[in-house]
Design an enzyme around this catalytic site. Structure first.
Site, PDB file in Angstrom:
ATOM      1  N   MET A 105      -3.891  12.711  13.781  1.00 23.86           N
ATOM      2  CA  MET A 105      -4.326  13.273  12.468  1.00 23.86           C
ATOM      3  C   MET A 105      -3.153  12.685  11.703  1.00 23.86           C
ATOM      4  O   MET A 105      -2.261  13.550  11.445  1.00 23.86           O
ATOM      5  CB  MET A 105      -4.070  14.733  12.566  1.00 23.86           C
ATOM      6  N   ASP A 106      -3.105  11.534  11.132  1.00 25.31           N
ATOM      7  CA  ASP A 106      -2.079  10.812  10.421  1.00 25.31           C
ATOM      8  C   ASP A 106      -2.191  11.031   8.785  1.00 25.31           C
ATOM      9  O   ASP A 106      -3.422  10.822   8.462  1.00 25.31           O
ATOM     10  CB  ASP A 106      -2.166   9.369  10.928  1.00 25.31           C
ATOM     11  N   GLY A 107      -1.414  11.469   8.069  1.00 24.85           N
ATOM     12  CA  GLY A 107      -1.213  11.298   6.760  1.00 24.85           C
ATOM     13  C   GLY A 107      -1.156  12.363   5.959  1.00 24.85           C
ATOM     14  O   GLY A 107      -1.204  12.460   4.955  1.00 24.85           O
ATOM     15  N   SER A 120      -6.739   8.610  11.302  1.00 19.80           N
ATOM     16  CA  SER A 120      -6.845   8.636   9.865  1.00 19.80           C
ATOM     17  C   SER A 120      -5.733   7.817   9.021  1.00 19.80           C
ATOM     18  O   SER A 120      -5.077   7.304   9.859  1.00 19.80           O
ATOM     19  CB  SER A 120      -6.922  10.137   9.097  1.00 19.80           C
TER      20      SER A 120
END
Lengths: 284, 279
Positions: A42-44, A229
């Site tokens: 779950m990046d960003g 992501s």
């Protein structure tokens, strides 16, 4: 009042149409192979907050909403196991107030989840927290253990939340656990056999299956798709051991922007590569 | 009605087969598609419309990928021939170690591998780690040595494959046995070191313990900064897990469709990436 009622009706109608279209598309897609296990990095969240000039921490809250949508779509399409990378051991290097903020959100969301246990158990979701839970704050760890215990009997779908996790912690830990197991076995064998005080039988051999048994992720099959992501192409110490035959997918959307179309495209990509990856798995 | 739908399904599958065979998915796929036809046509009548639609969706996806491939070919042509200079000059200092994963079936085309290595050598890449699952590249190392004729062996008595030094490039050859199996060997080393004598203290193993055990086994090379995958799917196929923690992974497509311009673009993109390493 009239206006409110009609917009309520229209809203519900559109929502219903949306849901039906989505279910229809998922039914078409189920004509092909559906992945059993999808993992998400779950990046960003922070970039999202900066992009929309939100206050710090709002990105994580938006990220949680995205997580709920993505989970819903995955379970609707028939994915049995979903793993998410919520917090890495490397993330403890962030500013203490940011770490505390994420811990607080996790605590709040787990407590919220515990309040909806009836619904969760009705859907048969089993929640597992994967990682070095001793590194978490006491209230978060206690809440996590409560959630795991409360959903332990569910078997329909699984949600694995990786917190305080890295592969470079998981692999040496699995080696340690395997050594402990083998030494216990060897001592038992020695006691039954020859009389060699305190010295372990040197013929005990640790194999790959022994290590895999002791991995944190040994409780579920390996992921079929690993999604990161925000367009970044690295794994950042996530599921390195388990991603041998796994399709890697990096949509450009930041995590809070992730939703239906990314899940659909990821599954379509998986279906395109299915035969190739199955062939590779059989060759192993 | 059922007969007509079956005809339509067969035509769509045949067209899909044509597209797949043209674009390097290999012979194995045609067999799988034929099994697909058998399975689906003999399936339930009421699902046949959905199955048809599924094939139509995948046909559309395939056409999108084909269009993308054409655009990439044009882009590569423009970059290779100097019409687009965005990706020059390359800052190769950031790419200290380049890893290349090649699908084992594609790795059997040694001429393609040699051409790829020639291009990388021309770009100026100094150290390359070549991985293929079955060890096909390991078996072909004599051919590669002959090609890069100024190569000389070093570390001949090392337990794993020796590193070839050349004035231009250094190679390391890795396969699946250097992955999980190597970690199992390291586990046995650690077991023998700490668990043989029942009285010694058993430490909780850390990343450093594993790295040292692997070094003893001959794994001395650093982690690759950038990993190119040449194969049908974006999958690292078992590249040693602990060596790709923060490695950027780029899928370059099938080996026979490799493009010089896109290699430049991928390296350039990598040099612009900013990693936080979690913090």
């Amino acid at each position: 009042m009239e206006e409110e009622r009609s917009s309520g009706v229209i809203g519900r109608l559109l929502g219903g149409v949306n849901r039906t279209m989505r279910r229809l598309l998922f039914t078409f897609m189920s004509s092909g192979p559906i992945p059993q296990h999808i993992a998400f990095i779950m990046d960003g969240n922070r970039r999202f907050a900066k992009k929309w000039k939100l206050e710090e921490g709002a990105g994580h809250k938006a990220g949680f909403l995205a997580l709920m949508s993505v989970l819903k779509y995955c379970y609707e399409v028939g994915v049995k196991y979903v793993t998410v990378y919520a917090f890495s051991l490397d993330n403890f290097n962030r500013r203490p107030d940011e770490v505390q903020y994420v811990m607080d959100i996790m605590h709040e969301k787990i407590e919220g989840f515990l309040k909806e246990l009836d619904m969760v158990n009705r859907y048969g979701v089993r929640v597992l927290f994967i990682g070095d839970l001793n590194r978490l704050d006491e209230p978060v760890r206690v809440a996590a253990e409560k959630a795991m215990e409360a959903t332990a009997k569910n078997t329909k779908t699984y949600l694995l939340v990786c917190v305080a996790y890295t592969s470079s912690h998981e692999i040496p830990r699995a080696i340690y656990e395997a050594c402990q197991e083998k030494s216990g076995l060897a001592l038992a064998l020695n006691q039954n056999g020859k009389n060699i005080d305190g010295i372990v039988n040197v013929n005990v051999v640790i194999k790959v299956v022994d290590l895999e048994k002791h991995m944190y992720m040994g409780v579920v099959p390996d992921p079929d798709i690993l999604v990161r992501s925000s367009g970044e192409t690295r794994l950042s110490n996530f599921l390195l051991w388990q991603s041998t035959n796994c399709l890697l997918y990096s949509p450009k959307a930041l995590w809070p922007e992730m939703g239906f179309w990314q899940v659909v495209w990821g599954i379509l990509k998986y279906q395109r590569s299915y035969y190739y990856l199955e062939k590779k798995k059989k060759q192993a | 009605m059922r007969y007509n739908i079956n005809d339509l399904l067969s035509s769509i599958l045949a067209f899909e087969l044509f597209l797949r065979s043209g674009y390097g998915c290999g012979r194995g796929f045609s067999e799988d598609i034929l099994q697909d036809i058998d399975g689906k046509i003999c399936g339930q009548n009421d699902n046949i419309v959905f199955i048809l639609l599924w094939h139509v969706i995948h046909l559309i996806v395939r056409v999108i990928y084909l269009a993308q491939e054409v655009l990439r070919a044009i882009e590569s042509y423009l970059v290779t021939n100097g019409f687009v200079t965005t990706y020059q000059p390359l800052n190769l200092n950031r790419v200290k170690y380049l890893g290349i994963v090649i699908d084992s079936d594609e790795a059997r085309q040694i001429s393609e591998v040699i051409q790829l290595l020639d291009w990388l050598s021309a770009i100026g890449v100094k150290k390359v780690c070549l991985y293929d699952r079955e060890g096909v590249l390991k078996k072909s190392k004599e051919v590669l040595v002959e090609r890069f004729s100024s190569a000389k062996l070093s570390n001949e008595d090392s337990k794993i494959d020796p590193i070839f030094t050349k004035t231009q490039m250094q190679f390391e050859f890795v396969s699946i046995s250097d992955g999980k199996e190597a970690v199992a060997k390291a586990a046995n080393l650690l077991f023998n070191k700490y668990y043989l004598d029942g009285d010694t203290e058993k430490p909780f193993f850390t990343e450093a313990d594993l790295s040292n055990a692997l070094k003893t086994l001959g794994v001395v090379e650093p982690d690759p900064d950038l990993l190119f995958i040449y194969g049908p799917a974006r999958c690292h196929l078992g590249f040693p897990a602990w060596r790709i923690r923060y490695t950027e992974i780029v899928h370059m497509g099938p080996l026979k469709h490799k493009k010089y311009g896109l290699i430049l673009k991928a390296i350039h993109k990598y040099t612009k990436v900013k990693q936080n390493y979690g913090s």
